[in-house]
Design a protein around this motif. Structure first.
Motif, short mmCIF file in Angstrom:
data_model
loop_
_atom_site.label_atom_id
_atom_site.label_comp_id
_atom_site.label_asym_id
_atom_site.label_seq_id
_atom_site.Cartn_x
_atom_site.Cartn_y
_atom_site.Cartn_z
N TYR A 161 -0.56 -2.65 6.74
CA TYR A 161 -1.79 -1.92 6.45
C TYR A 161 -2.75 -2.94 5.87
O TYR A 161 -2.71 -3.22 4.68
CB TYR A 161 -1.50 -0.78 5.46
N LYS B 7 2.72 -1.09 4.17
CA LYS B 7 2.58 0.30 3.78
C LYS B 7 3.97 0.91 3.59
O LYS B 7 4.84 0.79 4.46
CB LYS B 7 1.82 1.08 4.84
N HIS C 3 0.89 -1.16 0.00
CA HIS C 3 0.00 0.00 0.00
C HIS C 3 0.93 1.21 0.00
O HIS C 3 1.73 1.39 0.92
CB HIS C 3 -0.90 0.01 1.24
N ARG D 94 -2.91 2.91 -5.34
CA ARG D 94 -2.09 2.83 -4.13
C ARG D 94 -1.74 1.38 -3.80
O ARG D 94 -0.70 1.11 -3.22
CB ARG D 94 -2.82 3.45 -2.94
N ARG D 95 -2.65 0.46 -4.13
CA ARG D 95 -2.40 -0.97 -3.89
C ARG D 95 -1.60 -1.51 -5.06
O ARG D 95 -2.03 -1.41 -6.21
CB ARG D 95 -3.71 -1.74 -3.79
#
Length: 94
Positions: free
Chosen positions: A30, A35, A16, A75-76
């Motif tokens: 996350y 993250k 992430h 974002r992923r």
């Protein structure tokens, strides 16, 4: 399910990404992803390139051995790294 898997010489990471951070660093789990805060902005592929450079440095491989498999504009991301002897578990700050 873990945020990474290792299959022979290939490491697959579920990440992430938080672009535009003060500095590039690992920020812990996350959900089912790790993250990563990136100092690069999410403009013109700068965050993706910054992620590739950072991961290549961490895993001690050439940048060409780091590939974003999915999530280029998200974002992923799923990232594959080949030929590294560094264990993904060492990326976790916790």
């Amino acid at each position: 399910m873990s945020w990474y898997s290792v299959d022979g010489v290939q490491i697959t990471l579920r990440l992430h990404i938080q672009p535009g951070a003060k500095k590039t660093e690992c920020a812990g789990l996350y959900g089912e992803a790790m993250k990563i805060r990136l100092a690069a902005p999410p403009v013109d592929g700068k965050a993706n390139q910054s992620l590739i450079v950072w991961l290549a440095d961490f895993f001690k491989v050439p940048q060409r051995q780091v590939q974003i498999k999915s999530g280029e504009t998200n974002r992923r991301k799923v990232v594959c790294i080949s030929g590294s002897g560094v264990l993904p578990s060492t990326l976790n700050p916790n």
